[in-house]
Design a protein around this motif. Structure first.
Motif, PDB file in Angstrom:
ATOM      1  N   ARG A 264       0.630  -1.422  -0.105  1.00 46.33           N
ATOM      2  CA  ARG A 264      -0.181   0.194   0.128  1.00 46.33           C
ATOM      3  C   ARG A 264       0.748   1.168   0.220  1.00 46.33           C
ATOM      4  NH1 ARG A 264      -2.474   1.501   6.021  1.00 46.33           N
ATOM      5  NH2 ARG A 264      -1.967   3.578   4.872  1.00 46.33           N
ATOM      6  N   SER A 265       0.351   2.022  -0.152  1.00 43.03           N
ATOM      7  CA  SER A 265       1.274   3.981  -0.411  1.00 43.03           C
ATOM      8  C   SER A 265       1.177   4.029   0.880  1.00 43.03           C
ATOM      9  CB  SER A 265       0.536   5.050  -1.201  1.00 43.03           C
ATOM     10  OG  SER A 265       0.360   3.542  -2.803  1.00 43.03           O
ATOM     11  N   TYR A 266       1.709   5.311   1.008  1.00 40.96           N
ATOM     12  CA  TYR A 266       1.896   5.841   2.853  1.00 40.96           C
ATOM     13  C   TYR A 266       2.436   7.447   2.211  1.00 40.96           C
ATOM     14  CZ  TYR A 266       2.228   1.142   4.354  1.00 40.96           C
ATOM     15  OH  TYR A 266       1.781  -0.121   5.251  1.00 40.96           O
ATOM     16  N   LYS A 267       2.325   8.348   2.922  1.00 40.99           N
ATOM     17  CA  LYS A 267       2.640   9.197   3.113  1.00 40.99           C
ATOM     18  C   LYS A 267       2.841   9.650   4.794  1.00 40.99           C
ATOM     19  CE  LYS A 267       0.785  14.199   1.597  1.00 40.99           C
ATOM     20  NZ  LYS A 267      -0.894  15.035   1.015  1.00 40.99           N
ATOM     21  N   LEU A 268       4.106   9.378   4.411  1.00 47.02           N
ATOM     22  CA  LEU A 268       5.047   9.467   5.873  1.00 47.02           C
ATOM     23  C   LEU A 268       5.241  11.166   5.691  1.00 47.02           C
ATOM     24  CD1 LEU A 268       7.579   6.814   4.240  1.00 47.02           C
ATOM     25  CD2 LEU A 268       5.418   6.952   5.833  1.00 47.02           C
ATOM     26  N   THR A 269       5.022  11.462   7.254  1.00 44.36           N
ATOM     27  CA  THR A 269       6.066  12.859   7.907  1.00 44.36           C
ATOM     28  C   THR A 269       8.304  12.522   7.501  1.00 44.36           C
ATOM     29  OG1 THR A 269       4.072  13.174   9.420  1.00 44.36           O
ATOM     30  CG2 THR A 269       5.698  14.241   9.531  1.00 44.36           C
ATOM     31  N   PHE A 270       8.583  13.837   7.136  1.00 46.07           N
ATOM     32  CA  PHE A 270       9.146  13.654   7.226  1.00 46.07           C
ATOM     33  C   PHE A 270      10.225  14.628   7.860  1.00 46.07           C
ATOM     34  CE2 PHE A 270       8.394  11.528   3.159  1.00 46.07           C
ATOM     35  CZ  PHE A 270       9.178  10.854   3.039  1.00 46.07           C
ATOM     36  N   CYS A 271      11.438  14.412   8.186  1.00 43.23           N
ATOM     37  CA  CYS A 271      11.993  16.253   9.462  1.00 43.23           C
ATOM     38  C   CYS A 271      12.591  16.543   8.021  1.00 43.23           C
ATOM     39  CB  CYS A 271      13.292  14.855  10.278  1.00 43.23           C
ATOM     40  SG  CYS A 271      12.260  14.458  11.346  1.00 43.23           S
ATOM     41  N   GLY A 272      12.950  17.984   8.147  1.00 43.40           N
ATOM     42  CA  GLY A 272      12.790  19.101   7.419  1.00 43.40           C
ATOM     43  C   GLY A 272      14.390  19.461   7.529  1.00 43.40           C
ATOM     44  N   VAL A 273      14.742  20.594   7.205  1.00 42.03           N
ATOM     45  CA  VAL A 273      15.794  21.335   7.143  1.00 42.03           C
ATOM     46  C   VAL A 273      16.019  22.530   7.920  1.00 42.03           C
ATOM     47  CG1 VAL A 273      16.283  19.748   5.016  1.00 42.03           C
ATOM     48  CG2 VAL A 273      15.492  22.571   4.552  1.00 42.03           C
ATOM     49  N   CYS A 274      17.413  23.485   7.891  1.00 44.60           N
ATOM     50  CA  CYS A 274      17.410  24.633   7.985  1.00 44.60           C
ATOM     51  C   CYS A 274      18.559  25.316   7.738  1.00 44.60           C
ATOM     52  CB  CYS A 274      17.643  24.588  10.123  1.00 44.60           C
ATOM     53  SG  CYS A 274      16.592  24.067  11.068  1.00 44.60           S
ATOM     54  N   LEU A 275      17.947  26.442   7.651  1.00 47.43           N
ATOM     55  CA  LEU A 275      19.126  27.970   6.857  1.00 47.43           C
ATOM     56  C   LEU A 275      20.346  27.545   7.843  1.00 47.43           C
ATOM     57  CD1 LEU A 275      16.139  30.551   5.391  1.00 47.43           C
ATOM     58  CD2 LEU A 275      17.391  28.390   3.939  1.00 47.43           C
ATOM     59  N   ASP A 276      20.484  27.961   8.659  1.00 48.10           N
ATOM     60  CA  ASP A 276      22.040  27.569   9.724  1.00 48.10           C
ATOM     61  C   ASP A 276      22.140  26.015   9.025  1.00 48.10           C
ATOM     62  OD1 ASP A 276      20.265  26.454  11.701  1.00 48.10           O
ATOM     63  OD2 ASP A 276      19.764  28.362  12.288  1.00 48.10           O
ATOM     64  N   LYS A 277      23.226  26.038  10.276  1.00 48.61           N
ATOM     65  CA  LYS A 277      23.979  24.392  11.018  1.00 48.61           C
ATOM     66  C   LYS A 277      23.102  23.789  11.598  1.00 48.61           C
ATOM     67  CE  LYS A 277      28.813  26.910  10.045  1.00 48.61           C
ATOM     68  NZ  LYS A 277      29.387  26.604  10.635  1.00 48.61           N
ATOM     69  N   MET A 304       8.435  -0.444  11.597  1.00 48.75           N
ATOM     70  CA  MET A 304       8.837   1.153  10.864  1.00 48.75           C
ATOM     71  C   MET A 304       8.674   1.525  12.014  1.00 48.75           C
ATOM     72  SD  MET A 304       8.163   2.351   7.197  1.00 48.75           S
ATOM     73  CE  MET A 304       9.111   4.096   6.853  1.00 48.75           C
ATOM     74  N   MET A 305       9.535   2.667  12.076  1.00 45.68           N
ATOM     75  CA  MET A 305       8.856   4.034  12.739  1.00 45.68           C
ATOM     76  C   MET A 305       8.264   4.730  12.058  1.00 45.68           C
ATOM     77  SD  MET A 305      12.102   6.699  14.173  1.00 45.68           S
ATOM     78  CE  MET A 305      12.388   6.585  12.834  1.00 45.68           C
ATOM     79  N   TRP A 306       7.096   4.938  12.141  1.00 40.01           N
ATOM     80  CA  TRP A 306       6.822   6.607  12.224  1.00 40.01           C
ATOM     81  C   TRP A 306       7.252   8.091  13.077  1.00 40.01           C
ATOM     82  CZ3 TRP A 306       2.699   5.738   7.591  1.00 40.01           C
ATOM     83  CH2 TRP A 306       1.787   6.941   7.636  1.00 40.01           C
ATOM     84  N   ILE A 307       7.258   8.508  12.151  1.00 46.30           N
ATOM     85  CA  ILE A 307       7.213   9.988  12.588  1.00 46.30           C
ATOM     86  C   ILE A 307       6.742  10.530  12.647  1.00 46.30           C
ATOM     87  CG2 ILE A 307       9.107  12.283  12.369  1.00 46.30           C
ATOM     88  CD1 ILE A 307      10.857  10.649  10.549  1.00 46.30           C
TER      89      ILE A 307
END
Length: 329
Positions: A264-277, A304-307
């Motif tokens: 089946r298909s999943y719409k996962l939540t992912f960790c994003g990004v930052c403009l700094d370090k 599986m880990m679901w964030i």
């Protein structure tokens, strides 16, 4: 041709095969249970009688003195031809291990960190402390008079107490979190960081949450971010902000792992990004079970880990760095 028969000797005696030495005797008569060095398994001997310290790599072995089964060792009798009575403990041919981009052979001992010495066993890595921290107060009583060189002031009970204290310092024996389920006091180490920063990776922990209440290594899939060439084009960072902790792709997609895809298909939540370090890492998650379908090979399931949420922080560690949380005491 058979050898000539000597005077007074029966023909059957001249051609008699080598008599093997009897190493097992019944009924069993066992000495006191030995105290093995940390890292050496306490097992039943090959006769099924007594508890013994398993032989280690390179040590002599036989059908009674068995090699450490928990380290993938077996008794190699190839050098004792044609009797095959005495052997040497050797590692089974198996898959190696990879840590921080370095590949280690099965059975190889290595030290990737000054505090720990590690051993690769069939794809799994086990580590023990190199230096044992000093105890605040020694449990050994003070001995009056002169002590002989090499003589310990500790008795057997104190030695056992010292060993149990040392084991508590190892990450696999952490006491938290503790949950009592029926007759099992459930223990678990924290999940390791995901082995990949993008795409599907694996994280693991050691826990006794199973039917036999035994400490075992447990693995799960993790998916922190998709592997995109320019992820900043996909993630919209709000004006006035430097970070976007989480994001989702526009549509649900099937997951691909080892050439197989989910049913089946999943719409996962992912960790994003930052403009700094700063880097964004999972903060809260739950566990789900996903089923994969392989072409012409059937199905298999993985945990599986679901964030559910991520946090952006300045402390960033490389994936697979099992020593990131260690501190010098």
């Amino acid at each position: 041709h058979s050898p000539p028969v000597k005077p007074g000797e029966k023909p059957s005696e001249s051609g008699e095969a080598h008599q093997r030495k009897e190493l097992c005797h019944w009924p069993c008569r066992c000495p006191p249970v030995p105290s093995c060095t940390p890292g050496v398994s306490l097992v039943k001997d090959g006769c099924g009688c007594c508890k013994v310290c398993a032989k280690q790599s390179g040590e002599p072995c036989n059908e009674a003195d068995i090699c450490d089964p928990h380290k993938g060792l077996y008794c190699d009798y190839s050098e004792d031809e044609p009797r095959y009575e005495r052997g040497v403990c050797a590692h089974l041919i198996a898959v190696g291990c990879e840590l921080n981009g370095v590949y280690y052979l099965n059975g190889q001992t290595f030290q990737p960190n000054p505090l720990y010495k590690c051993l690769c066993i069939s794809g799994a890595i086990g580590c023990t402390p190199v230096l044992t921290p000093k105890l605040a107060a020694s449990p050994c009583p003070k001995v009056t008079g002169r002590k002989k060189p090499g003589q310990s002031t500790c008795g057997p009970a104190e030695h056992k107490q010292l060993q149990s204290t040392n084991y508590r310092l190892m990450s696999a024996y952490r006491s938290l979190p503790l949950v009592l389920k029926k007759t099992c006091l459930v223990q678990a180490t924290p999940w390791t960081p995901c082995s990949r920063t993008c795409g599907i990776g694996i994280s693991s922990r050691v826990t006794n949450e199973n039917r036999k209440c035994e400490m075992k290594k447990e693995k799960r899939l993790c998916f922190i971010q998709p592997c995109l060439t320019n992820i900043l084009k996909t993630i919209k960072i709000p004006k006035g902000k430097t970070c976007q902790p989480t994001f989702q792709l526009p549509t649900a997609e099937k997951l691909v792992f080892s050439g197989c895809s989910t049913t089946r298909s999943y719409k996962l939540t992912f960790c994003g990004v930052c403009l700094d370090k700063r880097c964004c890492v999972p903060n809260k998650s739950k566990m789900i079970t996903v089923q994969f379908e392989c072409p012409n090979e059937g199905f298999f399931k993985w945990k599986m880990m679901w964030i559910t949420s991520c946090v952006c922080q300045r402390i960033c560690t490389a994936p697979g760095d099992i020593f990131s949380e260690l501190k010098v005491l």
